[in-house]
Write a protein that holds these residues in place. Structure first.
Motif, PDB file in Angstrom:
ATOM      1  N   GLU A 126       0.803  -1.232   0.000  1.00 12.28           N
ATOM      2  CA  GLU A 126       0.000   0.000   0.000  1.00 12.28           C
ATOM      3  C   GLU A 126       0.831   1.275   0.000  1.00 12.28           C
ATOM      4  N   GLN A 127       2.119   1.170  -0.335  1.00 18.04           N
ATOM      5  CA  GLN A 127       2.921   2.394  -0.366  1.00 18.04           C
ATOM      6  C   GLN A 127       2.475   3.310  -1.500  1.00 18.04           C
ATOM      7  N   ASP A 129      -0.665   3.545  -2.602  1.00 15.60           N
ATOM      8  CA  ASP A 129      -1.849   4.213  -2.078  1.00 15.60           C
ATOM      9  C   ASP A 129      -1.444   5.336  -1.124  1.00 15.60           C
ATOM     10  N   ALA A 130      -0.402   5.071  -0.333  1.00 13.10           N
ATOM     11  CA  ALA A 130       0.053   6.080   0.616  1.00 13.10           C
ATOM     12  C   ALA A 130       0.498   7.338  -0.120  1.00 13.10           C
ATOM     13  N   LEU A 131       1.209   7.149  -1.220  1.00 11.69           N
ATOM     14  CA  LEU A 131       1.612   8.307  -2.028  1.00 11.69           C
ATOM     15  C   LEU A 131       0.394   9.108  -2.443  1.00 11.69           C
ATOM     16  N   ASN A 132      -0.622   8.372  -2.937  1.00 10.86           N
ATOM     17  CA  ASN A 132      -1.846   9.047  -3.367  1.00 10.86           C
ATOM     18  C   ASN A 132      -2.477   9.831  -2.239  1.00 10.86           C
ATOM     19  N   THR A 133      -2.528   9.218  -1.049  1.00  8.89           N
ATOM     20  CA  THR A 133      -3.181   9.926   0.052  1.00  8.89           C
ATOM     21  C   THR A 133      -2.387  11.148   0.462  1.00  8.89           C
ATOM     22  N   MET A 134      -1.087  11.168   0.136  1.00 10.57           N
ATOM     23  CA  MET A 134      -0.295  12.349   0.456  1.00 10.57           C
ATOM     24  C   MET A 134      -0.268  13.314  -0.721  1.00 10.57           C
ATOM     25  N   VAL A 136       0.487  12.919  -3.737  1.00 15.47           N
ATOM     26  CA  VAL A 136       1.611  12.795  -4.665  1.00 15.47           C
ATOM     27  C   VAL A 136       1.211  11.758  -5.705  1.00 15.47           C
TER      28      VAL A 136
END
Lengths: 256, 242, 465
Positions: A126-127, A129-134, A136
């Protein structure tokens, strides 16, 4: 009959869909290329990974390719007294074909697979997805720098491979097989055109695009945990290599 | 603050969310509980726009995010922080770089200021001397803490948690629960937690929402839920306990 | 190496690559510092068949330059040679086309003239060429004919020396006139031969002086001969038959006569050459292109299409007529006044037209790799710069237009790349300083045809036959 058509059609539909998704990834990569922020540092990091860190393996491959080519063609040409053409044959083969293709294959194995594995891992943990949530965009942050780096670095690696290959051919031809060094070089200069080198480099840039695009695509479309990552890595290497050979034919047909 | 209006989502003709409605109160911890694979993560990803619904609306601070383009969606997302199940720390960066990442991306700050914020946030989640460690060197609980530090780096108004206690031993679970509550008290942000861990839920939640077969079947305070006479709710809790 | 920064490592790596590329390029000699050195000289060949650009120019087997261009001028091949500046060519240098190797590669051979002759200026012309062609051998034959004629005139002059030849003189002069006419024509066609003839004549007059003095003294066999009537008559007969031959030639009988005298042949040949010439020149410069391009605008999900006709009378100049289908369209304000039952209502309609058709008409001029365009851009005034790279396969363009409206000017940047003939891909930013939110990245493709391609395609279509 209908069942047969379905059976035959499903892989075809899958293939067409896959091509479409790869092209869409390419398009959005291009469109993200022109939007700020421009992550120069990330691109440099990838350039180091793709280019600088591959140079040893590419040089070894290039050198031995040139050497074996000199050895093989020498025996062939000697049959009709054409030993003097060994140098130009090595140089022409290296610049036009073997330099770009072997470099691309080595980089596919080393870098394309790493891209698929790295992005695949990021996907399943999910890294991405994590980018998306930040806020980026993963394409801009992950895919675009890799593709740019590969397009820029493959030609550089290829010219190194070309050069090392010719030097390797020279070593075998002149030092071991006792071909006259003047004739060896003169024939290279005589027969090889600058265009041969440049067309080889253009090919290399295309191969760079292919291997990075496939690597990234397989990476970000990974599903199914660690096993999925392994699958994505293997698929990316196989697909990239096949596409490199196929596109090599068409590029050659267009350019030479 | 967060309004979810009649959203539906299917994957391969299997309905995961079915006309789901939910209001999430600002400044509170809302826990959405449900069985594993029951669409909790899908719901959470809808709230932050990672997945778009087939139908329905998700309204964040008055903005419907279901049809926003990437640019505008990214603006809305800056209000969010999210802690993923396995923390989703970037493997290639140190813990410090991970926490600094959203700051570097969205704030124009000097290195010194960023370092200060990073230290503050790591202290807040109870981590010390890990700034220069790689995520792979941390234990599962520490990774979650680091992930939370990253999620709150930009002081978001909304923080989402995807199964924060899954895969942790009971002691660690308790300390994470305490951390969530403490962090919420300090930041006053809206926390949305999804969980299938009924004990944690009752510990941390201000409000509990039950997700069952694509719908929210019950909403209430932990006490209301616990003391509910509704047989369905009781069975639901019992199932989750087992 | 590991303590270097990433940028430094990449930098060193790229520099190494560029150095290797540069080294190989220079060794292969086609590029590098040799370029643009030296000076150009022109030389005309009757045929430059097989002569390629960039083949070597040699003196005594040593390369002294390269062929920089092979052009057609007045039906002859104009070959421009670039000669190394340290090699000085004399005015009387001879140029020819040599053949090398089993594959018959052509190259230019120069034979240096005498060291007394003046040097050829840069841009000057090498006059003397030798090419083994049919025309050349014809010239050689003509030279021989002229020599024979000079022998004949020598005999004729002998006759003039005697008093008894007076009567035959008139007919001789007649024949002479006919001969002279032919000669004249021949001579006009070949100045060089005239020089030879004059040389022969002067030689001959020296001889005649000597002989006539001898004749006057009644010495030698000729002196005796011309007093015999019999001889004079024979000579007369010979001259008569010569006259007959030349007359025949004049009338266009016999193969040589036909070749030399047939007006029609000459005219046909002439007009053929002219029309070939015109045609070739037309081919070289006058071109018409038909071009269609579509640009997919990412931010509005629309396709903007351009259909253009490019008329290019010269290599460095063209006119562009273009129809643009713009999905963004233009805003228009319309007032509609209607009168119903004595009540006048005015409707104020403001609408944003979709799919507006716009027109462009531009004139373009090119200086080396930089092109300038000006005129009407999408129905407004504007100008543009084009930069051509990679043998014109890559074109970078910056267009600026629509200055008069209230909003910002319309700026557009695009890059066109032509990987294959007729097909190109394009990408860029349209209206990127727009304050109306029209800015968009775009990507697209185009197809273009040269007029002759269109003709070829049309004539290949079955219904056209």
């Amino acid at each position: 009959m209908i069942r047969f058509l379905e059976f035959a059609g499903r892989p075809l539909v899958f293939f067409v869909e896959e091509c479409g998704r790869i092209m869409l990834l390419l398009l959005s990569t291009i469109s993200w290329m022109f939007r700020p922020p421009f992550r120069i540092r990330v691109i440099f990091k990838q350039m180091e990974f793709v280019g600088v860190n591959s140079v040893i393996v590419v040089m070894i491959t290039g050198a031995f390719t040139g050497m074996v080519l000199a050895l093989q063609t020498y025996h062939g040409f000697r049959m009709f007294g054409g030993e003097s053409l060994v140098g130009s044959t090595v140089a022409l083969s290296m610049t036009r074909e073997l330099g770009p293709v072997f470099t691309a294959l080595m980089v596919t194995g080393r870098v394309g697979s790493a891209m698929a594995a790295e992005l695949g891992t990021m996907k399943v943990t999910e890294q991405i997805d994590a980018l998306n949530t930040m806020s980026v965009n993963p394409i801009q942050y992950l895919v675009m720098p890799r593709i740019i780096a590969a397009i820029l670095m493959l030609p550089v690696l290829t010219i190194i491979s070309d050069f090392v290959g010719i030097v390797g051919g020279y070593f075998v031809g002149v030092n071991l097989l006792k071909i006259n060094s003047g004739i060896f070089i003169a024939k290279i200069i005589d027969i090889v055109d600058l265009e041969d080198i440049f067309n080889g480099l253009i090919k290399a840039a295309f191969f760079g695009l292919i291997l990075s695009l496939i690597g990234c695509y397989k990476g970000i479309s990974t599903i199914g945990g660690a096993e999925g990552v392994g699958r994505a890595t293997t698929q990316s290497v196989v697909l990239s290599s096949v596409l490199i050979f196929i596109s090599d034919y068409f590029l050659t047909a267009v350019m030479f | 603050m967060i309004e979810i209006i009649k959203i539906s989502k299917s994957f391969n003709s299997q309905k995961v969310l079915d006309d789901l409605d939910l209001n999430i109160d600002p400044g509170k911890i809302t826990v959405i509980i449900g069985q594993s694979g029951g669409g909790k993560s899908v719901l959470l990803k809808h709230i932050i726009g990672l997945i778009r619904p087939d139908s329905g609306q998700i309204i964040i601070d008055g903005i419907d995010i279901t049809n926003l383009n990437d640019k505008k969606l990214n603006e809305v997302r800056k209000k969010f922080g999210m802690l993923f199940q396995d923390a989703a720390l970037f493997d290639s960066m140190t813990v410090g770089e991970n926490v600094a990442f959203p700051l570097n991306e969205h704030k124009r700050l000097s290195r010194k200021e960023i370092n200060k914020i990073v230290d503050d946030k790591l202290n807040l989640v109870g981590l010390e001397n890990v700034t220069h460690k790689m995520p792979s060197e941390l234990s599962g609980g520490m990774r979650k803490r680091a992930g939370l530090a990253r999620a709150i780096a930009l002081d978001p108004k909304i923080v989402l948690f995807d199964e924060p206690t899954t895969g942790l031993d009971p002691i660690m679970r308790e300390s994470i629960d305490k951390l969530i509550v403490a962090t919420q008290e300090r930041t006053k942000a809206t926390f949305v937690v999804i969980s299938h861990d009924i004990e944690s839920t009752f510990t941390i939640a201000h409000k509990v929402a039950m997700l069952y077969q694509g719908k929210i079947v019950a909403v209430g305070t932990p006490d209301e839920i616990r003391s509910s006479n509704n047989s369905f709710v009781r069975r639901f809790i019992k199932d989750l306990r087992d | 190496m590991s303590n270097l920064s990433i940028e430094a490592k990449v930098g060193v790596f790229v520099v190494i690559g560029i150095i290797i590329l540069g080294y190989m390029s220079m060794r292969l000699g086609k590029l590098g510092f040799k370029m643009d050195k030296g000076y150009e000289v022109k030389v005309y060949f009757d045929s430059a068949s097989g002569l390629e650009e960039d083949v070597s120019v040699e003196i005594a087997g040593v390369e002294v330059g390269r062929v920089s261009k092979v052009l057609l001028e007045d039906g002859k091949a104009l070959v421009i040679l670039r000669i190394d500046s340290n090699v000085k060519l004399r005015k009387d240098v001879k140029a020819s086309i040599g053949t090398r190797g089993i594959l018959g590669d052509k190259y230019v051979v120069l034979v240096q003239g005498s060291s007394a002759a003046p040097l050829i200026e840069p841009g000057g012309r090498i006059v003397s060429t030798t090419t083994a062609t049919d025309l050349d051998s014809l010239m050689n034959v003509l030279g021989e004919v002229a020599k024979n004629i000079s022998t004949l005139t020598r005999s004729f002059a002998n006759v003039m020396g005697g008093e008894k030849g007076e009567a035959s003189l008139r007919s001789i002069v007649d024949s002479m006139q006919a001969v002279a006419e032919t000669l004249n024509r021949t001579v006009q066609e070949n100045n060089e031969e005239l020089v030879k003839i004059i040389a022969n004549l002067s030689e001959f007059s020296a001889t005649i002086n000597e002989i006539s003095s001898k004749i006057n003294k009644g010495e030698g066999s000729i002196g005796k001969l011309i007093n015999e009537e019999d001889t004079v008559e024979k000579l007369n007969g010979t001259l008569a038959s010569l006259k007959e031959i030349t007359e025949k030639i004049n009338r266009g009988e016999g193969s040589i006569g036909k070749l030399l005298n047939d007006e029609e042949t000459v005219e046909t040949l002439n007009s053929t050459l002219t029309s070939i010439n015109d045609y070739m020149q037309k081919q070289e410069s006058f071109r018409t292109y038909l071009d269609y391009r579509g640009e997919y605008l990412f931010d509005s999900n629309d396709v903007k299409s351009y259909l253009s006709l490019r008329i290019q009378p010269r290599e460095d100049k063209y006119y562009l007529l273009q129809v643009v289908d713009d999905p963004g369209g233009v805003e228009s304000v319309t007032d509609i006044t209607t009168t119903t039952n004595g009540v006048t209502t005015t409707e104020h309609i403001e609408k944003k037209e979709k799919n507006e058709i716009k027109f462009s008409a531009q004139i373009a001029k090119r200086y080396y790799d930089l092109g300038l365009r000006g005129g009407i851009f999408e129905s407004t005034g504007g100008f543009a710069f084009d930069y051509y790279l990679l043998k014109d396969r890559l074109t970078l363009s910056m267009e600026a237009f629509d200055f008069d409206s209230d909003s910002n000017a319309h700026l557009k940047f695009k890059a066109d790349f032509t990987p294959f003939k007729h097909l190109y891909i394009t990408s860029g930013f349209d209206d990127f300083i727009s304050d109306e939110g029209n800015e968009s990245f775009f990507i697209g493709a185009g197809i273009n045809f040269l007029d002759e391609d269109i003709t070829t395609i049309l004539s290949d279509l079955p219904f056209y036959k």
